[in-house]
Write a protein that holds these residues in place. Sequence first.
Motif, PDB file in Angstrom:
ATOM      1  N   ALA A  35       0.835  -1.202   0.000  1.00 23.92           N
ATOM      2  CA  ALA A  35       0.000   0.000   0.000  1.00 23.92           C
ATOM      3  C   ALA A  35       0.865   1.246   0.000  1.00 23.92           C
ATOM      4  CB  ALA A  35      -0.920  -0.006   1.220  1.00 23.92           C
ATOM      5  N   LEU A  36       0.310   2.320  -0.543  1.00 25.13           N
ATOM      6  CA  LEU A  36       0.962   3.626  -0.576  1.00 25.13           C
ATOM      7  C   LEU A  36       0.091   4.643   0.141  1.00 25.13           C
ATOM      8  CD1 LEU A  36       2.090   3.663  -4.313  1.00 25.13           C
ATOM      9  CD2 LEU A  36       3.608   3.498  -2.339  1.00 25.13           C
ATOM     10  N   ALA A  37       0.716   5.544   0.870  1.00 27.15           N
ATOM     11  CA  ALA A  37      -0.031   6.588   1.569  1.00 27.15           C
ATOM     12  C   ALA A  37      -0.682   7.534   0.569  1.00 27.15           C
ATOM     13  CB  ALA A  37       0.907   7.365   2.492  1.00 27.15           C
ATOM     14  N   VAL A  38      -1.816   8.089   0.933  1.00 27.79           N
ATOM     15  CA  VAL A  38      -2.499   9.085   0.111  1.00 27.79           C
ATOM     16  C   VAL A  38      -1.905  10.449   0.420  1.00 27.79           C
ATOM     17  CG1 VAL A  38      -4.702  10.187  -0.400  1.00 27.79           C
ATOM     18  CG2 VAL A  38      -4.615   7.728   0.056  1.00 27.79           C
ATOM     19  N   SER A  39      -1.333  11.087  -0.582  1.00 28.05           N
ATOM     20  CA  SER A  39      -0.670  12.369  -0.347  1.00 28.05           C
ATOM     21  C   SER A  39      -1.521  13.561  -0.782  1.00 28.05           C
ATOM     22  CB  SER A  39       0.677  12.411  -1.079  1.00 28.05           C
ATOM     23  OG  SER A  39       0.498  12.183  -2.461  1.00 28.05           O
ATOM     24  N   VAL A  82      -4.984   4.573   2.470  1.00 31.94           N
ATOM     25  CA  VAL A  82      -3.873   4.133   1.632  1.00 31.94           C
ATOM     26  C   VAL A  82      -4.406   3.724   0.268  1.00 31.94           C
ATOM     27  CG1 VAL A  82      -2.441   3.337   3.560  1.00 31.94           C
ATOM     28  CG2 VAL A  82      -4.040   1.741   2.458  1.00 31.94           C
ATOM     29  N   ARG A  83      -3.506   3.671  -0.694  1.00 35.23           N
ATOM     30  CA  ARG A  83      -3.817   3.168  -2.025  1.00 35.23           C
ATOM     31  C   ARG A  83      -3.371   1.707  -2.094  1.00 35.23           C
ATOM     32  NH1 ARG A  83      -0.476   6.403  -5.857  1.00 35.23           N
ATOM     33  NH2 ARG A  83       0.746   7.080  -4.052  1.00 35.23           N
ATOM     34  N   ALA A  84      -4.286   0.821  -2.352  1.00 30.22           N
ATOM     35  CA  ALA A  84      -3.985  -0.611  -2.360  1.00 30.22           C
ATOM     36  C   ALA A  84      -3.376  -1.027  -3.696  1.00 30.22           C
ATOM     37  CB  ALA A  84      -5.244  -1.414  -2.093  1.00 30.22           C
ATOM     38  N   GLU A  92       5.711   3.175  -6.120  1.00 25.97           N
ATOM     39  CA  GLU A  92       5.051   4.024  -7.114  1.00 25.97           C
ATOM     40  C   GLU A  92       5.116   3.426  -8.516  1.00 25.97           C
ATOM     41  OE1 GLU A  92       3.185   6.545  -6.896  1.00 25.97           O
ATOM     42  OE2 GLU A  92       3.447   7.226  -4.831  1.00 25.97           O
ATOM     43  N   THR A  96      -0.283  -4.351   6.200  1.00 26.00           N
ATOM     44  CA  THR A  96       0.205  -3.619   5.035  1.00 26.00           C
ATOM     45  C   THR A  96       1.724  -3.626   5.014  1.00 26.00           C
ATOM     46  OG1 THR A  96       0.190  -1.493   6.198  1.00 26.00           O
ATOM     47  CG2 THR A  96      -1.800  -2.107   4.970  1.00 26.00           C
ATOM     48  N   GLN A 149       5.046  -1.682   2.574  1.00 25.55           N
ATOM     49  CA  GLN A 149       5.262  -0.508   1.729  1.00 25.55           C
ATOM     50  C   GLN A 149       5.159  -0.864   0.258  1.00 25.55           C
ATOM     51  OE1 GLN A 149       5.603   2.737   2.634  1.00 25.55           O
ATOM     52  NE2 GLN A 149       5.570   3.206   0.447  1.00 25.55           N
ATOM     53  N   ARG A 193      -7.870  12.309   5.001  1.00 26.47           N
ATOM     54  CA  ARG A 193      -7.038  11.266   4.403  1.00 26.47           C
ATOM     55  C   ARG A 193      -6.237  10.479   5.432  1.00 26.47           C
ATOM     56  NH1 ARG A 193      -3.117  15.764   1.724  1.00 26.47           N
ATOM     57  NH2 ARG A 193      -1.699  16.044   3.485  1.00 26.47           N
TER      58      ARG A 193
END
Length: 393
Positions: A130-134, A155-157, A201, A196, A198, A151
Amino acid sequence: MNCAALIVAAGRGRRLGGSLPKQYLPLGEGAVLRHTVKAFLGHPEIGAVRVVIGAEDRALYESAVGDLELEPPVTGGAERQDSVRLGLQALRDFAPERVLIHDAARPFVSRKLIDAVLAGLAGADGALPALAVSDSLKRISGEVIAEDVDRAGLVRAQTPQGFRFDTILAAHEAAAGQALTDDVAVARMYGIDVVTVQGEEDNFKITTAGDLARARGLLAGRAAASRSSHVYRTGNGFDVHRYAAGRPMVVCGIEIPHDRGLAGHSDADVGLHAITDAVLGAIADGDIGDHFPPGDPQWRGASSDRFLRFAADRVRQRGGEIVAVDVTLICETPKMKPHREAMRACIAAIAAIPTDRVSVKATTTEKLGFTGRGEGMAAQATATVALPAGTTG
């Protein structure tokens, strides 16, 4: 089996447009699916890779990855959730402890990310990259902003999503007929805790034309970086064998109908011998006789694919790859052209490289010399390899 990978490639990719499903669109030297599959095939902890495909896509699948060592594909269902369930059921006979479920349209999954998901599974029944939502998030009504969305904790799965095999299979069978967003949603409905790890991108999903352009740009950039960090070497090989009665004629791994074969200590495959010497020459590693002495009884009648496979492995042991192979067969008879494509495919399979890196040609000597008199056959080959900069020997 400790771990299997299930690649979901049954979707149609309608948002991208065009006649081909996005997983079969060209990306560099292969289809999108080929890049995705090879990421998992090259991982030491994954014992089997299986792809779920659309019912009408078998020919596309074979063209994209048919030469790779994959388990037979599974026909998917109407929805992604159906396809995953069918794929998991097809893996049941392998009885893996863990399974990674990955979208075919994410071709840049890295070994580091696969390692991270597997590490997450060491202490949990499920793991999600997952990536954090920025960016700031807004909920809209029509075209009007209706409210701000916090937010924090979002996270973005991504995929691959990893699970204990038995639990995720049971979860998917229990959820059959429902419409859940992804495999983590199925797992959570069944009470499976998911941690989760890391994400990355570059592990984006190709969905739109812009995504495809981004993927092609990323691949081109990586290729340019690879070229700058590698040196290229070229080797040559030449071999001759006389004709002999009572022996099969094997050239470039293909048995050719003829009244005579080629004489030699091994199977006398003049094409593979020349290519083997060319590959060994490119890495300055002696010649075929150094590694497989003709007087050694263990090589009597040996199939020459062993020699080329050995040379290709020597390249990989140095961190390199075979970039191109070109062989010319020199004889009056038999005619080589009808067998050329089969030879290319065979050489590519032995050397574990794409077929489009292999060239096979044939010529005569206009009735001159020993080949012109029909006494034997010759072959000359050139091989180019890429090695990490600084490689010696």
